[in-house]
Design an enzyme around this catalytic site. Structure first.
Site, mmCIF file in Angstrom:
data_model
loop_
_atom_site.group_PDB
_atom_site.id
_atom_site.type_symbol
_atom_site.label_atom_id
_atom_site.label_comp_id
_atom_site.label_asym_id
_atom_site.label_seq_id
_atom_site.Cartn_x
_atom_site.Cartn_y
_atom_site.Cartn_z
ATOM 1 N N HIS A 66 0.860 -1.191 0.000
ATOM 2 C CA HIS A 66 0.000 0.000 0.000
ATOM 3 C C HIS A 66 0.894 1.239 0.000
ATOM 4 O O HIS A 66 1.912 1.286 0.694
ATOM 5 C CB HIS A 66 -0.877 -0.039 1.253
ATOM 6 C CG HIS A 66 -1.867 1.077 1.364
ATOM 7 N ND1 HIS A 66 -1.507 2.355 1.732
ATOM 8 C CD2 HIS A 66 -3.215 1.108 1.163
ATOM 9 C CE1 HIS A 66 -2.589 3.132 1.761
ATOM 10 N NE2 HIS A 66 -3.631 2.401 1.421
ATOM 11 N N ARG A 105 -2.638 1.228 -4.571
ATOM 12 C CA ARG A 105 -2.407 -0.207 -4.608
ATOM 13 C C ARG A 105 -2.622 -0.715 -6.029
ATOM 14 O O ARG A 105 -3.227 -0.029 -6.856
ATOM 15 C CB ARG A 105 -3.363 -0.948 -3.659
ATOM 16 C CG ARG A 105 -3.117 -0.697 -2.186
ATOM 17 C CD ARG A 105 -4.164 -1.410 -1.332
ATOM 18 N NE ARG A 105 -5.453 -0.732 -1.354
ATOM 19 C CZ ARG A 105 -6.596 -1.284 -0.972
ATOM 20 N NH1 ARG A 105 -6.623 -2.542 -0.576
ATOM 21 N NH2 ARG A 105 -7.723 -0.601 -1.008
ATOM 22 N N LYS A 136 -6.088 -0.383 -8.252
ATOM 23 C CA LYS A 136 -6.950 0.594 -7.600
ATOM 24 C C LYS A 136 -6.990 1.875 -8.425
ATOM 25 O O LYS A 136 -6.237 2.056 -9.382
ATOM 26 C CB LYS A 136 -6.456 0.878 -6.180
ATOM 27 C CG LYS A 136 -6.590 -0.314 -5.245
ATOM 28 C CD LYS A 136 -8.038 -0.711 -5.035
ATOM 29 C CE LYS A 136 -8.181 -1.858 -4.064
ATOM 30 N NZ LYS A 136 -9.598 -2.231 -3.842
ATOM 31 N N ASP A 158 -5.600 8.595 -7.103
ATOM 32 C CA ASP A 158 -6.036 9.424 -5.975
ATOM 33 C C ASP A 158 -4.943 10.459 -5.739
ATOM 34 O O ASP A 158 -3.762 10.114 -5.632
ATOM 35 C CB ASP A 158 -6.228 8.548 -4.729
ATOM 36 C CG ASP A 158 -6.789 9.310 -3.534
ATOM 37 O OD1 ASP A 158 -6.537 10.516 -3.414
ATOM 38 O OD2 ASP A 158 -7.456 8.674 -2.691
ATOM 39 N N CYS A 171 -3.939 12.107 -3.205
ATOM 40 C CA CYS A 171 -3.107 12.049 -1.996
ATOM 41 C C CYS A 171 -1.850 11.228 -2.234
ATOM 42 O O CYS A 171 -0.808 11.469 -1.619
ATOM 43 C CB CYS A 171 -3.898 11.511 -0.800
ATOM 44 S SG CYS A 171 -4.283 9.753 -0.855
ATOM 45 N N TYR A 172 -1.926 10.248 -3.167
ATOM 46 C CA TYR A 172 -0.751 9.425 -3.448
ATOM 47 C C TYR A 172 0.281 10.168 -4.284
ATOM 48 O O TYR A 172 1.379 9.651 -4.501
ATOM 49 C CB TYR A 172 -1.180 8.115 -4.117
ATOM 50 C CG TYR A 172 -1.987 7.242 -3.193
ATOM 51 C CD1 TYR A 172 -1.405 6.675 -2.062
ATOM 52 C CD2 TYR A 172 -3.341 7.031 -3.415
ATOM 53 C CE1 TYR A 172 -2.144 5.904 -1.184
ATOM 54 C CE2 TYR A 172 -4.100 6.264 -2.543
ATOM 55 C CZ TYR A 172 -3.493 5.701 -1.419
ATOM 56 O OH TYR A 172 -4.236 4.952 -0.547
ATOM 57 N N ASP A 209 -9.689 14.298 -4.227
ATOM 58 C CA ASP A 209 -9.160 12.993 -4.619
ATOM 59 C C ASP A 209 -9.097 12.880 -6.145
ATOM 60 O O ASP A 209 -8.052 12.640 -6.743
ATOM 61 C CB ASP A 209 -10.067 11.932 -3.980
ATOM 62 C CG ASP A 209 -9.951 10.526 -4.548
ATOM 63 O OD1 ASP A 209 -9.256 10.317 -5.534
ATOM 64 O OD2 ASP A 209 -10.602 9.624 -3.984
ATOM 65 N N ASP A 219 -11.269 18.511 0.355
ATOM 66 C CA ASP A 219 -11.122 18.409 1.799
ATOM 67 C C ASP A 219 -9.699 18.779 2.170
ATOM 68 O O ASP A 219 -8.822 18.919 1.307
ATOM 69 C CB ASP A 219 -11.484 16.998 2.300
ATOM 70 C CG ASP A 219 -10.616 15.913 1.668
ATOM 71 O OD1 ASP A 219 -9.419 15.847 1.999
ATOM 72 O OD2 ASP A 219 -11.127 15.140 0.833
ATOM 73 N N HIS A 237 -6.773 15.979 1.359
ATOM 74 C CA HIS A 237 -6.317 15.918 -0.033
ATOM 75 C C HIS A 237 -5.677 17.227 -0.475
ATOM 76 O O HIS A 237 -4.760 17.224 -1.309
ATOM 77 C CB HIS A 237 -7.480 15.542 -0.957
ATOM 78 C CG HIS A 237 -7.836 14.091 -0.898
ATOM 79 N ND1 HIS A 237 -8.827 13.604 -0.076
ATOM 80 C CD2 HIS A 237 -7.301 13.014 -1.548
ATOM 81 C CE1 HIS A 237 -8.902 12.287 -0.226
ATOM 82 N NE2 HIS A 237 -8.002 11.899 -1.105
#
Length: 417
Positions: free
Chosen positions: A222, A265, A268, A271, A273-274, A325, A332, A335
């Site tokens: 992850h 991952r 998936k 996003d 944040c990654y 995201d 938010d 993020h």
């Protein structure tokens, strides 16, 4: 939604929610990228909505929507996400410093560590976010509220015989708890051999056959846990316990070719944040592979930095302020913080992790040129940019996600005690 099989003679097609979700996201992203595909010169019209983000972040100090009541035990996190995002945008939070410091002081437990809010229980995650928030404030008044003696006791109470750490009394043990404990100990000059005995070996068990790290031994790889584990091992100087080529292959392959951002991952969705959780691992791997600053390649990191910036700027921004995201999601503070941090990592090349302050750090420390052998610092000497120069945000430290000069300033203070 269907996916064709790559094996056998039959043109087999699979259906599933994962495939359907990916196709839906790809269609939304295609619409975001359409103008750029028509005319590459449209790049100069892709702007960071800096003023809108700053205004949106400041509004949070006046009150939050009712939906944030679920984060009542995460108030230091909200504080950190907000002021770190403002800091990356170049916005001073000095006018709010007394209120920020005063509130975080109320979150400090009488037995050490920080809680999720006044009167709550101490927790490693909120201890980490409170300490980072105090570093962002960056004043001696902020540093002085931390009771280091009780903090040391709190960290040692979290230590487990197997080398790991629990998040709180009778709490879970995972890679996050390890990273947060080691970061706090390193920043506050509390890191001892006793505290981290067996920790590197425990983290080594979390590396999976894919190459990334899971939250605990045996878990799926992850992005968030991978960052936490690698950053902790960089601090400890024990990245030798990892299979680095396998790690590099896994992280590099998490950037999605068509979507341009990172997924957390395998199989998936992308996003924002990654952008930081995965993106920041690659400078750390570069440091491990080439620890001498002069050996760093000036061309940047081992991912497509311009493509990642395209995702953040064209797909993750909300026109009225805040980052999200992905298209279709609301913005938010979480993020917003980590999308901007990922944008920073993608822009600033040649971030050099060194055992002493670099010239880049020294020039931000009021001309104080004294050396500090135990400070991990970062220098940024070049930029890879998508869009106009106004899109550049401040550099962030890839281990701590705080501006590097503020990391150096804080460590210089705590290592002088």
């Amino acid at each position: 939604a269907r996916m064709s099989s790559q094996e056998g003679d039959d043109d087999e097609e699979w259906e599933g929610q994962t495939v359907e979700d990916q196709e839906e996201v790809t269609q939304k992203l295609d619409r975001c990228y359409a103008a750029l595909r028509r005319d590459a010169s449209e790049e100069n019209d892709v702007h960071l909505f800096r003023e809108e983000h700053i205004a949106w972040l400041w509004r949070g100090f006046s009150g939050l929507p009712s939906g944030y009541s679920s984060l009542d035990a995460s108030k230091p996190w909200l504080c950190y996400w907000t002021i770190q995002a403002l800091d990356l945008l170049g916005e001073s939070t000095a006018r709010r410093a007394p209120q920020i410091v005063g509130f975080l002081d109320k979150c400090q437990d009488t037995e050490g560590g920080f809680t999720g809010g006044p009167g709550q229980l101490p927790h490693l995650a909120t201890t980490y976010s409170a300490v980072l928030a105090l570093l962002v404030v960056g004043t001696e008044e902020a540093y002085k509220i931390i009771d280091r003696e009780k903090m040391s006791s709190f960290l040692h109470r979290r230590k487990c015989p197997n080398g790991g750490f629990t998040m709180h009394d009778s709490g879970e043990q995972d890679v996050r708890s390890m990273y947060t404990a080691i970061v706090v100990a390193k920043l506050l000059n509390l890191l001892t051999p006793e505290l981290v005995a067996g920790s590197a070996e425990w983290l080594a068990q979390c590396q999976t056959y894919e190459g990334g790290l899971g939250g605990c031994p045996g878990n799926e790889a992850h992005g968030g846990y991978t960052f936490c584990g690698v950053a902790a091992l960089v601090i400890l100087g024990r990245t030798d316990v990892l299979d680095m080529p396998r790690l590099l292959r896994w992280v590099a392959n998490r950037q999605m070719e068509d979507d341009r951002g990172f997924q957390g991952r395998t199989n998936k969705l992308v996003d924002s944040c990654y952008s930081f959780w995965q993106g920041a691992v690659l400078p750390l791997i570069s440091y491990v592979m080439h620890p001498e600053p002069e050996s760093h390649a000036p061309s940047g990191w081992l991912f497509d930095q311009r493509a990642l910036q395209q995702y953040v700027l064209m797909c993750a921004q909300h026109a009225q302020g805040g980052l999200r995201d992905k298209p279709g999601k609301g913005c938010d503070y979480y993020h917003t913080c980590y999308a901007l941090a990922g944008l920073s990592v993608a822009q600033h090349n040649d971030l050099v992790i060194t055992p002493e302050p670099s010239p880049y750090i020294d020039k931000h420390l009021d001309g104080n040129e004294e050396e500090d052998d135990d400070v991990v610092s970062v220098s940024s000497s070049s930029v890879t940019l998508f869009g106009p120069t106004e899109n550049v945000v401040e550099a962030t430290h890839p281990v701590y996600n705080v501006r590097p000069e503020k990391v150096a300033r804080a460590m210089r203070y705590f290592y002088s005690l």
